[in-house]
Design an enzyme around this catalytic site. Sequence first.
Site, PDB file in Angstrom:
ATOM      1  N   ARG A 132       0.307 -12.450  -6.074  1.00 40.53           N
ATOM      2  CA  ARG A 132       1.354 -11.491  -6.446  1.00 40.53           C
ATOM      3  C   ARG A 132       2.089 -10.985  -5.196  1.00 40.53           C
ATOM      4  O   ARG A 132       1.476 -10.550  -4.245  1.00 40.53           O
ATOM      5  CB  ARG A 132       0.745 -10.326  -7.237  1.00 40.53           C
ATOM      6  CG  ARG A 132       0.390 -10.740  -8.651  1.00 40.53           C
ATOM      7  CD  ARG A 132      -0.289  -9.638  -9.405  1.00 40.53           C
ATOM      8  NE  ARG A 132      -1.660  -9.446  -8.943  1.00 40.53           N
ATOM      9  CZ  ARG A 132      -2.497  -8.544  -9.450  1.00 40.53           C
ATOM     10  NH1 ARG A 132      -2.096  -7.742 -10.417  1.00 40.53           N
ATOM     11  NH2 ARG A 132      -3.729  -8.439  -8.987  1.00 40.53           N
ATOM     12  N   CYS A 144      -0.169  -4.274  -4.770  1.00 42.04           N
ATOM     13  CA  CYS A 144      -0.196  -2.817  -4.595  1.00 42.04           C
ATOM     14  C   CYS A 144       0.900  -2.273  -3.681  1.00 42.04           C
ATOM     15  O   CYS A 144       1.700  -1.435  -4.110  1.00 42.04           O
ATOM     16  CB  CYS A 144      -1.553  -2.398  -4.065  1.00 42.04           C
ATOM     17  SG  CYS A 144      -2.878  -2.984  -5.114  1.00 42.04           S
ATOM     18  N   VAL A 181      -9.882  -4.252 -10.263  1.00 41.61           N
ATOM     19  CA  VAL A 181     -10.425  -2.906 -10.101  1.00 41.61           C
ATOM     20  C   VAL A 181     -11.535  -2.650 -11.130  1.00 41.61           C
ATOM     21  O   VAL A 181     -12.618  -2.157 -10.794  1.00 41.61           O
ATOM     22  CB  VAL A 181      -9.297  -1.848 -10.219  1.00 41.61           C
ATOM     23  CG1 VAL A 181      -9.873  -0.437 -10.282  1.00 41.61           C
ATOM     24  CG2 VAL A 181      -8.344  -1.975  -9.043  1.00 41.61           C
TER      25      VAL A 181
HETATM   26  C1  UGA Z   1      -4.178  -2.158  -0.543  1.00 43.79           C
HETATM   27  C2  UGA Z   1      -4.863  -0.976   0.182  1.00 43.79           C
HETATM   28  O1  UGA Z   1      -5.258  -1.397   1.504  1.00 43.79           O
HETATM   29  C3  UGA Z   1      -6.081  -0.494  -0.598  1.00 43.79           C
HETATM   30  O2  UGA Z   1      -6.638   0.662   0.036  1.00 43.79           O
HETATM   31  C4  UGA Z   1      -5.627  -0.125  -2.018  1.00 43.79           C
HETATM   32  O3  UGA Z   1      -6.742   0.265  -2.812  1.00 43.79           O
HETATM   33  C5  UGA Z   1      -4.976  -1.330  -2.672  1.00 43.79           C
HETATM   34  O4  UGA Z   1      -3.852  -1.753  -1.879  1.00 43.79           O
HETATM   35  C6  UGA Z   1      -4.523  -0.898  -4.045  1.00 43.79           C
HETATM   36  O5  UGA Z   1      -3.653  -0.034  -4.134  1.00 43.79           O
HETATM   37  O6  UGA Z   1      -5.145  -1.319  -5.037  1.00 43.79           O
HETATM   38  P1  UGA Z   1      -4.692  -4.790  -0.783  1.00 43.79           P
HETATM   39  O7  UGA Z   1      -3.380  -4.863  -1.489  1.00 43.79           O
HETATM   40  O8  UGA Z   1      -5.895  -5.453  -1.381  1.00 43.79           O
HETATM   41  O9  UGA Z   1      -5.120  -3.236  -0.573  1.00 43.79           O
HETATM   42  O10 UGA Z   1      -4.493  -5.444   0.643  1.00 43.79           O
HETATM   43  P2  UGA Z   1      -4.432  -4.998   2.186  1.00 43.79           P
HETATM   44  O11 UGA Z   1      -5.625  -5.514   2.887  1.00 43.79           O
HETATM   45  O12 UGA Z   1      -4.136  -3.571   2.338  1.00 43.79           O
HETATM   46  O13 UGA Z   1      -3.182  -5.878   2.684  1.00 43.79           O
HETATM   47  C7  UGA Z   1      -1.899  -5.736   2.092  1.00 43.79           C
HETATM   48  C8  UGA Z   1      -0.886  -6.619   2.779  1.00 43.79           C
HETATM   49  O14 UGA Z   1      -0.582  -6.118   4.074  1.00 43.79           O
HETATM   50  C9  UGA Z   1      -1.322  -8.079   2.997  1.00 43.79           C
HETATM   51  O15 UGA Z   1      -0.236  -8.928   2.675  1.00 43.79           O
HETATM   52  C10 UGA Z   1      -1.648  -8.152   4.471  1.00 43.79           C
HETATM   53  O16 UGA Z   1      -1.467  -9.436   5.004  1.00 43.79           O
HETATM   54  C11 UGA Z   1      -0.634  -7.165   5.036  1.00 43.79           C
HETATM   55  N1  UGA Z   1      -1.034  -6.580   6.341  1.00 43.79           N
HETATM   56  C12 UGA Z   1      -2.118  -5.779   6.420  1.00 43.79           C
HETATM   57  C13 UGA Z   1      -0.249  -6.821   7.461  1.00 43.79           C
HETATM   58  O17 UGA Z   1       0.760  -7.548   7.409  1.00 43.79           O
HETATM   59  N2  UGA Z   1      -0.603  -6.240   8.647  1.00 43.79           N
HETATM   60  C14 UGA Z   1      -1.688  -5.444   8.767  1.00 43.79           C
HETATM   61  O18 UGA Z   1      -1.950  -4.939   9.881  1.00 43.79           O
HETATM   62  C15 UGA Z   1      -2.471  -5.202   7.621  1.00 43.79           C
END
Ligand code: UGA
Length: 429
Positions: free
Chosen positions: A326, A259, A16
């Site tokens: 993580r 997150c 970040v």
């Molecule tokens: C998430 C949020 O999307 C961000 O808006 C936020 O700023 C961030 O956390 C944070 O709090 O710092 P991030 O952890 O980078 O972002 O990743 P995402 O793209 O949201 O994916 C999270 C997890 O959900 C991954 O393991 C992904 O594979 C999974 N996922 C995502 C699914 O299994 N299905 C989906 O449809 C979308």
Amino acid sequence: MSNQRQPIGVIGTGYVGLVTAAGFAEIGSEVWCVDIDAEKIARLQRGEVPIYEPGLEELLARNSERLHFSTDLGDALEHARLLFVAVGTPPTHSGDADLSAVHAVMGAIPDSQDHALVMKSTVPCGTGASLRRAFSEQGKSGLGYVSCPEFLKEGSAVHDFLHPDRVVVGDEGGWAGDAVVELYAPLGAPLVRTDIASAEMVKLASNAFLATKISFINEIANVCEETGADVVEVARGMGLDDRIGPKFLHAGIGFGGSCFPKDVDALKQLAGNSGYHFQLLTAVIEVNELQKRRVVGKLNRHLGGLAGKRVALLGLAFKPNTDDMREASSLVLSARLMADGAAVCAYDPIAEDQARKLVNGITFADSALGAVRGADAVVLVTEWPEFLELGWEQVAEAMSGDLVVDGRNALDPERVRAAGLQYEGIGRR
Ligand code: UGA
């Protein structure tokens, strides 16, 4: 000091902090970055980027003249009024954040009418209030405080910083909130100007809602497996409803990362601390844990037990385009497979170094084909683009078995089957 394009300080140079620093430098601010990790700062001063994030290296290089790196908070204090805080705030068992890193920052700042902390790190609702109380107990009531949660996603963080869906600024009045609004103005994003507690809650509630959407579609996928429906079709049909939308409706082997798991739990605990039992989030967490383990059941069923079997994992990172391991689903999956007697070989194009620090007992291959050689089954864990382009005939030749479990519903089942392999997705017909 004018409010426009004023210099800023960024404390903490993790995902970040670095993206925030590079992003503000890109839109014209001089940025003074501080971190207590001297080795990291030395690398950044040499132009090296300590994390993998697409586009970040170029952005830092392009703005190198506006970016300053130091281990001395004094440099940031001297040049900037707004100090963006992006230090770790890991959860404690009570659901409160461990604010020791923030307290260390506060301890090093003298009382000042000219400085304000702008909280970027995700913190439980109520943290701003307790920090402001601590300011006054320490005789530092002059310090300003603004909550400005970050919504960027790893893997697309640079784009997300420069094109935010919204900017949330929570404050109790005063110069600092206005200055933060001015800083973000060139990005042209909708602004939510609110109080500190509400800004903190926007962040937690957004992450918890997205995680809920994922656990919801994962449960639908599990029901699809019992009823003969296909979750990809179901999600497409649902997502076209404007009120639902297509995003975060991809069923798979569960969410991970630094997150969602942490923030969903933090919100649940936070509610619990005030006597409210947040039942929905309890289910969201439990569904996610079970989802990581369902693949083991599929493998068991197809292979007739796992003892002595070879399983190849394609991808280890918690999602593509990051080296972040993580809370990655691969951690639970690989441990469960080995506990049931399987030999696990994995390949990840970027996350191998991080994975080696966290996973014992698996072997690492140099390529996808290397990983699948001699495997009884292959599991797609992370949908890296290169896996979607794999030549499945070559995979079939290299494997000793024929089972492909698509843990992200990212592969084309017809292409996999055309190579003579068995395809099994999550909730797919
Ligand atoms: C998430 C949020 O999307 C961000 O808006 C936020 O700023 C961030 O956390 C944070 O709090 O710092 P991030 O952890 O980078 O972002 O990743 P995402 O793209 O949201 O994916 C999270 C997890 O959900 C991954 O393991 C992904 O594979 C999974 N996922 C995502 C699914 O299994 N299905 C989906 O449809 C979308």
